[in-house]
Every structure is written in structure tokens, then in C-alpha cells.
Design an enzyme around this catalytic site. Structure first.
Site, PDB file in Angstrom:
ATOM      1  N   GLU A 209       0.809  -1.216   0.000  1.00 32.37           N
ATOM      2  CA  GLU A 209       0.000   0.000   0.000  1.00 32.37           C
ATOM      3  C   GLU A 209       0.843   1.268   0.000  1.00 32.37           C
ATOM      4  O   GLU A 209       0.343   2.355   0.273  1.00 32.37           O
ATOM      5  CB  GLU A 209      -0.976  -0.027   1.173  1.00 32.37           C
ATOM      6  N   LYS A 343     -15.572  -1.547   1.911  1.00 34.75           N
ATOM      7  CA  LYS A 343     -14.815  -2.051   0.762  1.00 34.75           C
ATOM      8  C   LYS A 343     -15.833  -2.685  -0.174  1.00 34.75           C
ATOM      9  O   LYS A 343     -16.361  -3.755   0.126  1.00 34.75           O
ATOM     10  CB  LYS A 343     -13.799  -3.102   1.204  1.00 34.75           C
TER      11      LYS A 343
END
Length: 436
Positions: A209, A343
């Protein structure tokens, strides 16, 4: 009404070098929507299924040709000729056609890609930016906010090849008055963190990330390094910048003995002990948000953690709730956590995602819009965060273009709203009980 005239699915590559599903939806008038499904590394057991081929001769079994075939055949046949702006109807057609509880027939990756591409095409047909169209779908037209970023600048757990157990150490630029200023603060802290790590002889390679992934003696060391970086950048920790963590506790929870085994620093905790371990870190550092601070199945542990910490900080359910309204409803009724991570590939359609955000907000929970560790250049979550006025977003560090793509889209949106004379409010963490 602009009818759907063509649906195309294809296999593309995500930020980890794995295949994912991209969908194109074409409407009458030449309007096209393009969207790609993200993919997680640490996943909740109750997430909608990401369909992989399992053919070891292609992409080590991670191909998505089955899901792509579903897009090009069954799904396309079912939605061709439908009104592209009938988002709920189109999503329901795909859900019903799949016919499983977890979208395992076609894959949530197939259904989501088509769902998002449809929304993008419909927005284009109406002459609206995506965030404005999402606000209409959400029943809140014209209501926007710019999200406070939760920037993952030290990666551990399943997101990095290091010895750090806690998966994400994040900064929140709460002292900023605009999204663009928040990104500048984040970037300056990020670059100063690189200097801090180098000065200690630590690795500055980045994880999935975009955050640094050094080997550290303890999780507290990660927080200490970030504290030093914030100060070197000229900011005050606790005033200009606060901290957040994603424990991803399910990844180090031993179901056989019921212990949280943090192998990186050689410690094991019972459920309550782990809550108090986190409480100790919160007492030492201005940590304002903790995600998945217990195993997804340890609801008793979550209830205790909410009792101890829920009045002080944001407690976010990710693997706990998996963007699923049925599970979230149970959590709300039992007083578990006070926030949900959103999500959309956990549930598999835009309609169901919006329902989860609404349920959370109606119950006084916050909603944090999130990327996955496997991403693409698709920046839909930026528009989702603004269009639902969620207030917070998690989309990685200040490196890797798959992360920065979302931040850059937020810059464009903030600029457009200001230019239209309707600047959006900023910093959703203020909605959390106990926050300044």
C-alpha cells in the site's frame, strides 16, 4: 433513458501483478463506463467470493477468465437493453442471476466491475461527475464532503515482508483545513519518515500500500518512528496529525488456543489483554482510530474492547462486518465497534455498498471508505467517499500510483466543487464520539 447496448469484460493486471476483472458498459449515445475490481490480501471469511480460475498453468492459479466469461456472457445477456440509470435493478438482476449468498457463481469481482462501470456510464449519460451521480443514488443529491485521509505510512502484517505484526500504521492530517492541505502534510511526513528510517539503518522499501516496511523491534517502535517524522516535518503530533492502526487481528489470532500471538515481538495475549495492550498504546500516543482490534469471530472480545475504548476512539470493523448489512445490523444491535470500513468488493455491488453506508450512518456509526491492497488505477472510491459524504478514506501512502490515483481524483473533485461555489466540508473524524 439510455439503454445498455454493450458489455465487455477483460482480464487486466492489478498492483500486485495478479489478474483482476475490468468491465466496460456502453450505453446508447456513446456513453461508456470503465471499472476494475480490487483485491484484498487479509480478507474476512464472510466476504463475497472473489472468483479465481485455479488453473496453476496461468498466473499461478489466480487467473480470472471464469469471472470475465460471466461478464461477457450470462451478465451481458441479462442486462443488455436495460436502463443504464436503473442501478438498483441492474445490481439485483446480477445478484439474482448469480443466486448464491456470497456471489460465488460469477464472482464478486465480476459483478462489482459491471456494477461500477454501469454507474460510470450512467453518470456520463446524465452529464454528471461520478460523485454527484453517487449522491443521487444515495438519496442525498448535492450533499458532499471531502474525506480525511488515513495514510498507511508503515506497512506490516499481510501487506509487507517484515516482522511487524500490526498491518497498518496510519497518520490522519487533522490539522488541515482542506483535502489538498492534508495531502501536503501527509507527503511531508512520509518523506521525513524515510529520513528517520534511513538514519536508524532501516529499510525504506515499500509494501503493497505504499508505506515503508522495515523490520522493527516492536509495534511501539513504528509509532515512535512516525512521531519523530511528524516532528521533523514541523508538525505537532496530536494537534496537526493523529494516528490510526489497522491491527488485522484475525491474521495473528490462534483459534486453537484463543490467543493473539504477536510473533514479531514475541508476545501472546488473551482477548482482554490485547485490548489493554492497545489501550496502553493509545495512552502513549494520540491514536484516534483502531481497525479490527479483535479477531472477526471474537464478538465477546469486540464487545469488551468497545466498552473500554469505544467512548474514546473510533473502533472500525473491517473483517468484522465485511460491508455486509446483515452482519452490521447484528453488530449495531450488540453495540460492537462504532464504525465500519467500506470495501465494495467485500459485498460485490454499488447498491449493497450504499446500503451499508446508510445503515451505519443511521445508527450513529462512522463509515470509512477503503481501498484494497491489490488495486488498479481505478479511482472510484474517491468519488464514493465524496458522494456519500462518508468523511474518511483509507487509500494507502504517498507512493505507488495505484494509491496516489485516488488522492489525485480527490484533488480534482475538491477543486471542481470550490470552482462551482459549493466547497465541501472536510474532516469526518470530528463526527466520532470523543474527537475534537
Amino acid at each position: 433513458m439510455a439503454k445498455i447496448v454493450k458489455v465487455i469484460g477483460r482480464e487486466i493486471i492489478d498492483s500486485r501483478g495478479n489478474p483482476t476483472v475490468e468491465a466496460e458498459v456502453h450505453l446508447e449515445g456513446g456513453f461508456v463506463g470503465l471499472a476494475a475490481a480490487p483485491s484484498g490480501a487479509s480478507t474476512g471469511s464472510r466476504e463475497a467470493l472473489e472468483l479465481r480460475d485455479g488453473d496453476k498453468s496461468r498466473f499461478l492459479g489466480k487467473g480470472v477468465l471464469k469471472a470475465v466469461s460471466a461478464v461477457n456472457n450470462e451478465i451481458a445477456q441479462a442486462i443488455l437493453g436495460k436502463d443504464g440509470s436503473a442501478q438498483t435493478e441492474i445490481d439485483q438482476i446480477m445478484i439474482d442471476l448469480d443466486g448464491t449468498d456470497n456471489k460465488s457463481k460469477f464472482g464478486a469481482n465480476a459483478i462489482l466491475a459491471v456494477s461500477l462501470a454501469t454507474a460510470k456510464a450512467a453518470a456520463a449519460s446524465k452529464g454528471l461527475p461520478l460523485y454527484a451521480y453517487i449522491a443521487e443514488l444515495n438519496g442525498t443529491p448535492g450533499v458532499y464532503s471531502m474525506p480525511l485521509p488515513m495514510m498507511n505510512i508503515i506497512n506490516g502484517g499481510e501487506h509487507a515482508d517484515n516482522n511487524v505484526d500490526i498491518q497498518e500504521f496510519m497518520i490522519q492530517p487533522v490539522g488541515a483545513s482542506t483535502l489538498k492541505e492534508a495531502l501536503r502534510i501527509g507527503a511531508e511526513v512520509f518523506h521525513n519518515l524515510a529520513k528517520v528510517l534511513k538514519s536508524k539503518g532501516l529499510n525504506t522499501a515499500v509494501g503493497d500500500e505504499g508505506g515503508f516496511a522495515p523490520n522493527l523491534a516492536s509495534n511501539a517502535d513504528a509509532l515512535a518512528c512516525i512521531k519523530e517524522a511528524v516532528e521533523k516535518a514541523g508538525y505537532v503530533l496530536g494537534k496537526d496529525v493523529t494516528l490510526a492502526m489497522d491491527c488485522a487481528s484475525s491474521e495473528f489470532y490462534n483459534k486453537e488456543n484463543g490467543l493473539y500471538e504477536m510473533k514479531g515481538e514475541g508476545k501472546s495475549f488473551t482477548s482482554q489483554e490485547f485490548t489493554h495492550y492497545l489501550e496502553g498504546l493509545c495512552n502513549e500516543y494520540p491514536i484516534k482510530s483502531i481497525e479490527d482490534g479483535q479477531d472477526e469471530s471474537d464478538w465477546e472480545g469486540f464487545a469488551y474492547q468497545t466498552k473500554v475504548l469505544g467512548g474514546k476512539i473510533q473502533l472500525v470493523g473491517d473483517d468484522l462486518f465485511v460491508t455486509n448489512t446483515k452482519i452490521l445490523k447484528e453488530g449495531i444491535e450488540k453495540g460492537i465497534a462504532n464504525s465500519i470500513l467500506i470495501k465494495f468488493n467485500q459485498i460485490g455491488s454499488l447498491t449493497e455498498t450504499l446500503a451499508a453506508i446508510k445503515m451505519a450512518k443511521d445508527a450513529g456509526y462512522t463509515a470509512v471508505i477503503s481501498h484494497r491492497s491489490g488495486e488498479t488505477e481505478d479511482a472510484t472510491i474517491a468519488d464514493l467517499a465524496v458522494g456519500t459524504a462518508a468523511g474518511q478514506i483509507k487509500t494507502g501512502s504517498m507512493s505507488r500510483s495505484d494509491r496516489v490515483a485516488k488522492y489525485n481524483q480527490l484533488i480534482r473533485i475538491e477543486e471542481a466543487l470550490a470552482a462551482a461555489g459549493t466547497p465541501a466540508p472536510f474532516n469526518g473524524l470530528k463526527e466520532v464520539k470523543g474527537q475534537a
